[in-house]
Scaffold this active site. Structure first.
Site, PDB file in Angstrom:
ATOM      1  N   LYS A 171       0.550  -0.999  -0.040  1.00  0.00           N
ATOM      2  CA  LYS A 171       0.485   0.494   0.256  1.00  0.00           C
ATOM      3  C   LYS A 171       0.270   1.567   0.257  1.00  0.00           C
ATOM      4  CE  LYS A 171      -4.141   1.866   0.226  1.00  0.00           C
ATOM      5  NZ  LYS A 171      -5.438   1.374  -0.265  1.00  0.00           N
ATOM      6  N   ASP A 228      -1.533 -12.333   6.184  1.00  0.00           N
ATOM      7  CA  ASP A 228      -2.557 -12.863   7.613  1.00  0.00           C
ATOM      8  C   ASP A 228      -4.323 -12.393   7.048  1.00  0.00           C
ATOM      9  OD1 ASP A 228      -3.455 -13.823   9.633  1.00  0.00           O
ATOM     10  OD2 ASP A 228      -3.535 -11.893  11.619  1.00  0.00           O
TER      11      ASP A 228
END
Ligand code: ATP
Length: 334
Positions: A171, A228
């Site tokens: 990001k 995750d």
């Protein structure tokens, strides 16, 4: 020669799926001396810690462990055993192959990607503080060293497993310094692997692309938190948490565990799906160089699914015991 391996049965459904996996591995003919170590909620009451020193010492000695899930209480309390293990043993690469099984989730038939998640830093470094009442801060720690080695691991894995592309998930458009550092390291490492195609994708776009055409991503390399979340998304694509395995790899030791948690809601009922931990056991056998046994177990597992066996999480009615027996029987024929 027998392998000595640390076995941590874990909490919740952990002991049930660990026992099933032990039976399947033993039925493959590989000789394993299990060194059983308790960690998690059960031992915390007796010892005042969820991770006694001897657990780490056993893994350091044996170099390889098979671990059942260990729950992490939300909010205040014990630090996550999973995170502590990964940090203490420097198990920096978390490898999670996400593959369809025959007849499960036909919408995503043929899904075959691998998530390589950085395991030691990011928001999981545990650097949190209350700046003042009502204001909390978590520090996202990203280092050049950890980014470089996880990217190297992903490219090496791609070469070894004959994959075509490594996709970095980031990001960096928002977190220009931290995720920007990951991107910079990825680009440098990619130059050393001209046969593997590098691909860059922002985490939100990646989530959408995983649902539409996951295979385009091939091998994903990413930070701890994104890895995750995307792993659970990946598990959803191929039929749920009950089937996705994982490996935590370091330079010295390796710990093999399912992606799922301790599932306290179904613990003790005999209905847990042991597939994810059995598949983690298959990854462990490959790691130990026991490729023939690993391939036989994989074949037996596929034959069991092709035969229509389904545990409750996959819409069937078969319990842990019956499923495990079926895999062991298929192994006898594999
Ligand atoms: P933890 O706190 O340890 O992460 P959790 O229950 O919050 O535990 P998971 O255990 O990862 O999270 O799983 C969420 C749900 O998925 C469980 O409640 C359970 O119903 C289902 N599930 C997970 N693993 C399995 C499995 N091996 N077999 C059957 N169902 C499973």
């Amino acid at each position: 020669m027998a392998h000595t391996i640390t076995l941590i049965p874990g909490d919740g459904i952990g002991p049930e799926v660990a026992h099933a996996t032990q039976r399947v591995l033993e039925a493959s003919g590989v000789r394993i001396d299990w060194e059983v170590q308790e960690a998690g909620a059960a031992i915390a009451e007796k010892r005042g810690t969820t991770l006694p020193d001897e657990v780490l010492a056993s893994i350091r000695k044996n170099k390889v462990a098979l671990k059942g899930p260990i729950g992490t209480p939300i909010g205040k309390g014990f630090k996550s055993v999973n995170v502590t293990l990964r940090q203490s043993l420097d198990l920096y690469a978390n490898v999670r192959p996400i593959r369809s099984l025959p007849g499960i989730e036909p919408r995503f038939e043929g899904t075959d990607i691998v998530i390589v998640r950085e395991n030691t830093e990011d928001l999981y470094a545990g650097l949190e503080l209350m700046i003042m009442p009502g204001v909390a801060q978590s520090i996202k720690l990203i280092t050049e060293k950890a980014c470089t080695r996880i990217c190297e691991y992903a490219f090496e894995y791609a070469v070894r497993m004959q994959r075509k592309r490594v996709s970095v998930v980031h990001k960096a458009n928002i977190m220009k310094l931290s995720d920007g550092l990951l991107l910079e390291c990825f680009r440098k490492v990619a130059l050393r692997y001209p046969r593997i195609e590098p691909y860059e994708i922002i985490v939100d776009a990646c989530a959408m692309n995983m649902v539409r055409n996951a295979n385009k991503l091939d091998v994903i390399v990413t930070e701890n938190l994104y890895g995750d979340i995307l792993s659970d998304l990946g598990a959803g694509l191929v039929g749920g948490l009950g089937i996705v395995p994982g490996a935590n790899i370091g330079l010295e030791c390796a710990v093999f565990e399912a992606v799922h948690g301790s599932a306290p809601d179904i613990a003790g009922q005999g209905i847990a799906n042991p597939t994810a931990l059995i598949q983690s056991g298959v990854m462990m056998l490959h790691h130990l160089g026991e490729h023939t046994a690993a391939n036989r177990i994989e074949k037996a597992l596929l034959a069991t699914f092709e035969g229509g066996m389904r545990t409750v999480d996959l819409g069937g009615a078969v319990g842990t015991e019956e499923f495990t027996r079926a895999v062991c029987e298929a192994l006898g024929r594999a």
